[in-house]
Write a protein that holds these residues in place. Structure first.
Motif, PDB file in Angstrom:
ATOM      1  N   UNK A 172     -13.149  -3.459   8.890  1.00 26.33           N
ATOM      2  CA  UNK A 172     -14.390  -2.675   8.876  1.00 26.33           C
ATOM      3  C   UNK A 172     -14.097  -1.191   8.679  1.00 26.33           C
ATOM      4  N   UNK A 173     -13.025  -0.723   9.277  1.00 30.22           N
ATOM      5  CA  UNK A 173     -12.656   0.689   9.118  1.00 30.22           C
ATOM      6  C   UNK A 173     -12.293   1.007   7.672  1.00 30.22           C
ATOM      7  N   UNK A 174     -11.585   0.102   6.999  1.00 30.29           N
ATOM      8  CA  UNK A 174     -11.213   0.349   5.604  1.00 30.29           C
ATOM      9  C   UNK A 174     -12.440   0.365   4.701  1.00 30.29           C
ATOM     10  N   UNK A 175     -13.432  -0.508   4.978  1.00 23.10           N
ATOM     11  CA  UNK A 175     -14.670  -0.486   4.192  1.00 23.10           C
ATOM     12  C   UNK A 175     -15.370   0.862   4.316  1.00 23.10           C
ATOM     13  N   UNK A 176     -15.482   1.366   5.527  1.00 21.40           N
ATOM     14  CA  UNK A 176     -16.130   2.648   5.738  1.00 21.40           C
ATOM     15  C   UNK A 176     -15.383   3.774   5.027  1.00 21.40           C
ATOM     16  N   UNK A 177     -14.072   3.712   5.070  1.00 21.37           N
ATOM     17  CA  UNK A 177     -13.267   4.758   4.444  1.00 21.37           C
ATOM     18  C   UNK A 177     -13.456   4.768   2.923  1.00 21.37           C
ATOM     19  N   UNK A 178     -13.397   3.596   2.291  1.00 23.63           N
ATOM     20  CA  UNK A 178     -13.572   3.520   0.843  1.00 23.63           C
ATOM     21  C   UNK A 178     -14.983   3.942   0.453  1.00 23.63           C
ATOM     22  N   UNK A 179     -15.987   3.510   1.214  1.00 17.00           N
ATOM     23  CA  UNK A 179     -17.373   3.845   0.888  1.00 17.00           C
ATOM     24  C   UNK A 179     -17.615   5.350   0.932  1.00 17.00           C
ATOM     25  N   UNK A 180     -17.082   6.014   1.932  1.00 15.03           N
ATOM     26  CA  UNK A 180     -17.297   7.461   2.044  1.00 15.03           C
ATOM     27  C   UNK A 180     -16.620   8.206   0.884  1.00 15.03           C
ATOM     28  N   UNK A 181     -15.447   7.750   0.477  1.00 19.31           N
ATOM     29  CA  UNK A 181     -14.786   8.391  -0.664  1.00 19.31           C
ATOM     30  C   UNK A 181     -15.603   8.209  -1.936  1.00 19.31           C
ATOM     31  N   UNK A 182     -16.119   6.990  -2.151  1.00 20.58           N
ATOM     32  CA  UNK A 182     -16.896   6.706  -3.356  1.00 20.58           C
ATOM     33  C   UNK A 182     -18.170   7.548  -3.387  1.00 20.58           C
ATOM     34  N   UNK A 183     -18.897   7.604  -2.277  1.00 24.89           N
ATOM     35  CA  UNK A 183     -20.136   8.391  -2.237  1.00 24.89           C
ATOM     36  C   UNK A 183     -19.847   9.863  -2.493  1.00 24.89           C
ATOM     37  N   UNK A 184     -18.816  10.388  -1.881  1.00 28.74           N
ATOM     38  CA  UNK A 184     -18.468  11.795  -2.056  1.00 28.74           C
ATOM     39  C   UNK A 184     -18.163  12.107  -3.524  1.00 28.74           C
ATOM     40  N   UNK A 185     -17.417  11.238  -4.176  1.00 25.05           N
ATOM     41  CA  UNK A 185     -17.025  11.508  -5.559  1.00 25.05           C
ATOM     42  C   UNK A 185     -18.180  11.307  -6.533  1.00 25.05           C
ATOM     43  N   UNK A 200     -21.364  11.866  -5.848  1.00 21.80           N
ATOM     44  CA  UNK A 200     -22.191  13.062  -5.710  1.00 21.80           C
ATOM     45  C   UNK A 200     -21.575  14.242  -6.459  1.00 21.80           C
ATOM     46  N   UNK A 201     -20.260  14.275  -6.545  1.00 24.54           N
ATOM     47  CA  UNK A 201     -19.590  15.410  -7.174  1.00 24.54           C
ATOM     48  C   UNK A 201     -19.485  15.271  -8.688  1.00 24.54           C
ATOM     49  N   UNK A 202     -19.280  14.023  -9.192  1.00 23.43           N
ATOM     50  CA  UNK A 202     -18.959  13.848 -10.610  1.00 23.43           C
ATOM     51  C   UNK A 202     -20.056  13.173 -11.425  1.00 23.43           C
ATOM     52  N   UNK A 244     -26.264  13.198  -8.518  1.00 20.00           N
ATOM     53  CA  UNK A 244     -26.577  14.547  -8.024  1.00 20.00           C
ATOM     54  C   UNK A 244     -28.077  14.823  -8.058  1.00 20.00           C
ATOM     55  N   UNK A 245     -28.826  14.122  -8.908  1.00 18.09           N
ATOM     56  CA  UNK A 245     -30.261  14.382  -9.025  1.00 18.09           C
ATOM     57  C   UNK A 245     -31.083  13.643  -7.976  1.00 18.09           C
ATOM     58  N   UNK A 297     -27.345  11.609   3.163  1.00 17.62           N
ATOM     59  CA  UNK A 297     -27.906  12.953   3.279  1.00 17.62           C
ATOM     60  C   UNK A 297     -26.965  14.023   2.744  1.00 17.62           C
ATOM     61  N   UNK A 298     -25.820  13.613   2.281  1.00 15.10           N
ATOM     62  CA  UNK A 298     -24.888  14.592   1.694  1.00 15.10           C
ATOM     63  C   UNK A 298     -23.859  15.098   2.663  1.00 15.10           C
ATOM     64  N   UNK A 299     -23.653  14.415   3.793  1.00 14.46           N
ATOM     65  CA  UNK A 299     -22.680  14.885   4.750  1.00 14.46           C
ATOM     66  C   UNK A 299     -21.255  14.785   4.258  1.00 14.46           C
ATOM     67  N   UNK A 300     -21.020  14.037   3.174  1.00 15.84           N
ATOM     68  CA  UNK A 300     -19.660  13.893   2.652  1.00 15.84           C
ATOM     69  C   UNK A 300     -19.550  14.483   1.251  1.00 15.84           C
ATOM     70  N   UNK A 301     -20.497  15.304   0.851  1.00 20.86           N
ATOM     71  CA  UNK A 301     -20.423  15.895  -0.485  1.00 20.86           C
ATOM     72  C   UNK A 301     -19.284  16.883  -0.537  1.00 20.86           C
TER      73      UNK A 301
END
Length: 305
Positions: free
Chosen positions: A233-246, A248-250, A255-256, A301-305
């Motif tokens: 479960x921890x690895x799922x959360x880690x991968x998901x946060x990286x994907x969302x952050x990237x 939003x950035x790329x 971004x819209x 909400x963009x906490x990992x942007x």
């Protein structure tokens, strides 16, 4: 010779009589012997004591002695009191700080030392054989070490990796007008490779963040993508946060709007053998598709942007 010759050493008395000179009597003023005070000056004693209004010389100042005491008419300088030795050198570094700042520096160093010791102990316990401490505090050790400080022995693997693995992602985005749009697949690994290519000093994030996150996910999931214990479960959360952050950035679409769900897949391609080898392998990519993951409110909400 006449006793009263002018070259004689006879002296005349007060009444005009002449008499022999007396060696025990003081010489007259103006004679070669000089007065007692003059003799004292020539003997090295100073002149008369200065009066109350006289200017005083500062201690240690050079003082010029009378010319009569100088040999061959040269001036002799009084060097004053002896040197007291070199002055102490000024303090530098922490010693130059005030006591309050010295205390603050000592506290900061102590905190850093304690944190370093705790980290080393956690990493040691994570790779050590099972023992009483790891059995009682295994969850706390895993939360501290994984996934950022995971240790492994792949550097010494006898069979190095012969595949190129790329991590790709897409998202469902709720737009400002209320509609939902699904983005295309974004090759996150290809973006990291482009940032590393030609870069003399690539960042640790570009080289290892996404790669290590995917290795962590694969090691804690079964072939049908089921998590194994708490680390899954921890690895799922880690991968998901990286994907969302990237995304939003790329990704312009992400971004819209606001990302609602994400899906991740891996693309595995065999490394082709050299031309002189007789070995033949497939060059077609093999995909591993994961289910859609719902993005939590703080991530959306963009906490990992």
């Amino acid at each position: 010779m006449d006793a009263y010759d002018e070259d004689s050493h006879a002296r005349r008395g007060p009444d005009g009589s002449e008499g022999a000179s007396h060696p025990d009597r003081d010489p007259e003023p103006g004679a070669g012997g000089g007065t007692g005070s003059e003799q004292r000056e020539r003997a090295g004693g100073g002149g008369p004591e200065p009066g109350p209004g006289a200017e005083q010389e500062p201690p240690g100042a050079a003082r010029e002695l009378p010319a009569a005491d100088a040999a061959d008419g040269a001036h002799v300088m009084d060097a004053g009191p002896p040197d007291q030795g070199p002055s102490p050198s000024p303090r530098t570094g922490v010693a130059a700080l005030s006591p309050r700042y010295q205390t603050g520096a000592a506290v900061a160093l102590a905190v850093v030392a304690v944190a370093a010791c705790v980290h080393l102990a956690m990493v040691f316990l994570s790779v050590a054989p099972a023992n009483t401490v790891t059995k009682q505090h295994g969850k706390a050790i895993e939360e501290w070490v994984y996934p950022e400080f995971e240790q492994n022995w792949k550097l010494f693997a006898p069979n190095p990796l012969q595949q190129n693995i790329a991590v790709q992602a897409r998202a469902e985005v709720r737009m400002k007008d209320g509609g939902v749009r699904t983005t295309g697949w974004t090759d996150l690994s290809a973006r990291d490779g482009a940032a590393i290519d030609g870069n003399l000093v690539p960042s640790h994030t570009q080289q290892n963040e996404l790669r290590r996150a995917w290795d962590f996910f694969v090691a804690t999931h079964t072939a049908d993508n089921r998590p194994v214990a708490l680390r899954g479960a921890l690895s799922e959360q880690y991968v998901r946060r990286i994907v969302v952050m990237r995304l939003y950035r790329d990704d312009p679409t992400s971004r819209e709007g606001v990302i609602q769900r994400v899906q991740v897949r891996s693309s595995t391609t065999n490394v082709q053998p050299p031309k002189w080898s007789q070995e033949r392998v497939s060059d077609k990519p093999v995909y591993r598709l994961l289910p859609w993951w719902t993005v939590s409110s703080d991530e959306a909400a963009g906490g990992v942007r």
